[in-house]
Design an enzyme around this catalytic site. Structure first.
Site, mmCIF file in Angstrom:
data_model
loop_
_atom_site.group_PDB
_atom_site.id
_atom_site.type_symbol
_atom_site.label_atom_id
_atom_site.label_comp_id
_atom_site.label_asym_id
_atom_site.label_seq_id
_atom_site.Cartn_x
_atom_site.Cartn_y
_atom_site.Cartn_z
ATOM 1 N N ASN A 12 78.597 83.131 50.547
ATOM 2 C CA ASN A 12 78.030 81.900 51.122
ATOM 3 C C ASN A 12 78.833 80.701 50.603
ATOM 4 O O ASN A 12 78.955 80.507 49.392
ATOM 5 C CB ASN A 12 76.553 81.804 50.699
ATOM 6 N N HIS A 15 78.099 75.684 49.088
ATOM 7 C CA HIS A 15 78.258 74.775 47.948
ATOM 8 C C HIS A 15 79.656 74.214 47.803
ATOM 9 O O HIS A 15 79.856 73.236 47.079
ATOM 10 C CB HIS A 15 77.730 75.431 46.673
ATOM 11 N N HIS A 48 75.233 77.964 56.054
ATOM 12 C CA HIS A 48 73.918 77.524 56.537
ATOM 13 C C HIS A 48 74.048 76.113 57.100
ATOM 14 O O HIS A 48 74.308 75.174 56.352
ATOM 15 C CB HIS A 48 72.948 77.548 55.353
ATOM 16 N N ARG A 50 72.213 73.282 58.020
ATOM 17 C CA ARG A 50 70.845 72.774 57.876
ATOM 18 C C ARG A 50 70.615 71.630 58.839
ATOM 19 O O ARG A 50 71.548 70.920 59.214
ATOM 20 C CB ARG A 50 70.602 72.301 56.443
ATOM 21 N N ARG A 54 73.153 68.663 55.059
ATOM 22 C CA ARG A 54 73.458 68.218 53.691
ATOM 23 C C ARG A 54 74.713 68.873 53.113
ATOM 24 O O ARG A 54 75.303 68.349 52.192
ATOM 25 C CB ARG A 54 72.258 68.440 52.766
ATOM 26 N N GLU A 75 73.708 81.006 59.154
ATOM 27 C CA GLU A 75 72.336 80.902 58.660
ATOM 28 C C GLU A 75 71.709 79.643 59.238
ATOM 29 O O GLU A 75 72.342 78.580 59.258
ATOM 30 C CB GLU A 75 72.392 80.840 57.127
ATOM 31 N N THR A 106 66.805 77.552 50.141
ATOM 32 C CA THR A 106 65.786 78.258 50.917
ATOM 33 C C THR A 106 64.789 78.888 49.948
ATOM 34 O O THR A 106 65.134 79.813 49.223
ATOM 35 C CB THR A 106 66.445 79.360 51.792
ATOM 36 N N GLU A 156 66.993 90.397 55.903
ATOM 37 C CA GLU A 156 67.572 90.144 54.582
ATOM 38 C C GLU A 156 66.403 89.934 53.635
ATOM 39 O O GLU A 156 65.585 89.033 53.841
ATOM 40 C CB GLU A 156 68.488 88.911 54.607
ATOM 41 N N HIS A 199 69.929 86.044 47.572
ATOM 42 C CA HIS A 199 69.372 84.860 46.919
ATOM 43 C C HIS A 199 69.298 85.067 45.415
ATOM 44 O O HIS A 199 68.624 85.975 44.940
ATOM 45 C CB HIS A 199 67.990 84.460 47.455
HETATM 46 N N1 PXP Z 1 70.748 84.434 51.750
HETATM 47 C C1 PXP Z 1 70.044 83.397 52.245
HETATM 48 C C2 PXP Z 1 69.252 83.638 53.479
HETATM 49 C C3 PXP Z 1 70.078 82.127 51.649
HETATM 50 O O1 PXP Z 1 69.361 81.114 52.145
HETATM 51 C C4 PXP Z 1 70.896 81.937 50.520
HETATM 52 C C5 PXP Z 1 70.997 80.573 49.891
HETATM 53 O O2 PXP Z 1 71.706 79.718 50.711
HETATM 54 C C6 PXP Z 1 71.629 83.026 50.044
HETATM 55 C C7 PXP Z 1 71.525 84.272 50.654
HETATM 56 C C8 PXP Z 1 72.526 82.915 48.852
HETATM 57 O O3 PXP Z 1 71.756 82.582 47.747
HETATM 58 P P1 PXP Z 1 72.507 82.122 46.414
HETATM 59 O O4 PXP Z 1 73.268 80.886 46.769
HETATM 60 O O5 PXP Z 1 71.388 81.870 45.463
HETATM 61 O O6 PXP Z 1 73.410 83.242 46.002
#
Ligand code: PXP
Length: 256
Positions: A12, A15, A48, A50, A54, A75, A106, A156, A199
């Site tokens: 992901n 960030h 993602h 949003r 952001r 996402e 999330t 998921e 997550h």
């Molecule tokens: N899966 C989903 C659906 C999420 O919303 C997130 C967070 O954006 C992640 C995975 C990844 O989570 P993390 O950034 O805590 O590894």
């Protein structure tokens, strides 16, 4: 052909965009990080978009779709506007998540039971467009059964509660959350769902959960980006890949 027990790593990149947006410029570029992660062994990229934009922006999604050579997992919240953008983008997959403006990330899973009437047509529309849908849900039997009833191809499982409890050393809570995950993924698999998880995962929790044979994909972001600041994204992807493979290997030993 990947090995039948292979487990995919989805990175992901939200960030990277968070960091870029702190200065409002073009760097660091999430697409460049995505390409470096793929070169190091990531199997796909998650981003993602949003509602408040952001981190990831519309142009990031379009560029990821155009420039990365691996599957893009889009996402999103299942709002009419986002559904339109996703259908236009044509990613490999969408992951439907709940979204609240004030949350840092999330926080909970999607309430598939409560939102069945609005989710059913969205799942069907993405299916018709050839886009795989996964629903981000807690390891809860009712939610899992409803996901299968709505014919979502994948779910998921939200691992955030378990990972937080592990990191905070709350052993009893961690054990209870883990049992929920183990039971949930078994139920999901038996209901015909493809099972993903994500997550809060780090090297240790990713290794542990990779030992569950039902899980075919992990989506990981925040921890890996933090590690990448120290050792670079390529080394982070390789170390995560090795942790997941170690977890998977215990499965093969148990089945031998
Ligand atoms: N899966 C989903 C659906 C999420 O919303 C997130 C967070 O954006 C992640 C995975 C990844 O989570 P993390 O950034 O805590 O590894």
């Amino acid at each position: 052909m990947p090995h039948p027990s292979a487990i995919r790593l989805g990175l992901n990149v939200d960030h990277v965009a968070t960091l870029r947006n702190a200065r409002g410029g073009a760097r660091p570029d999430p697409v460049r990080i995505a390409l470096a992660a793929i070169a190091a062994g990531a199997d796909g990229i998650t981003a993602h978009l949003r509602e408040d934009r952001r981190h990831i922006r519309d142009t990031d999604m379009a560029r990821l779709k155009a420039e990365i050579p691996k599957p893009l997992n889009f996402e999103m919240a299942a709002t009419p506007d986002m559904i339109r953008i996703a259908l236009e983008t044509k990613p490999h997959a969408v992951c439907l998540v709940p979204e609240r403006r004030e949350e840092l990330t999330t926080e909970g899973g999607l309430d598939v039971v409560g939102q069945r009437d609005s989710l059913a047509p969205s799942i069907a529309r993405f299916g018709d467009a050839g886009i795989r849908v996964s629903l981000f849900i807690a390891a809860d039997a009712q939610q899992i059964e409803m996901a299968a009833q709505l014919r979502a191809p994948a779910i998921e499982i939200h691992t955030g509660g378990w990972c937080d409890a592990v990191v905070d050393g709350h052993t009893e809570k961690a054990d209870a959350e883990w049992r929920r995950i183990v039971e949930g993924v078994a139920l999901a698999k038996s209901a015909g769902l493809e099972v993903h998880a994500g997550h809060g995962l780090d090297y240790a929790t990713a290794e542990t959960i990779a030992a569950l044979p039902e899980i075919v994909e992990l989506n990981i972001g925040y921890f890996m980006m933090g590690e990448a600041l120290l050792v670079g994204i390529a080394e982070t992807v390789r170390t995560m890949r090795a942790a997941m493979d170690r977890g998977r290997a215990t499965l093969k030993t148990r089945m031998a």
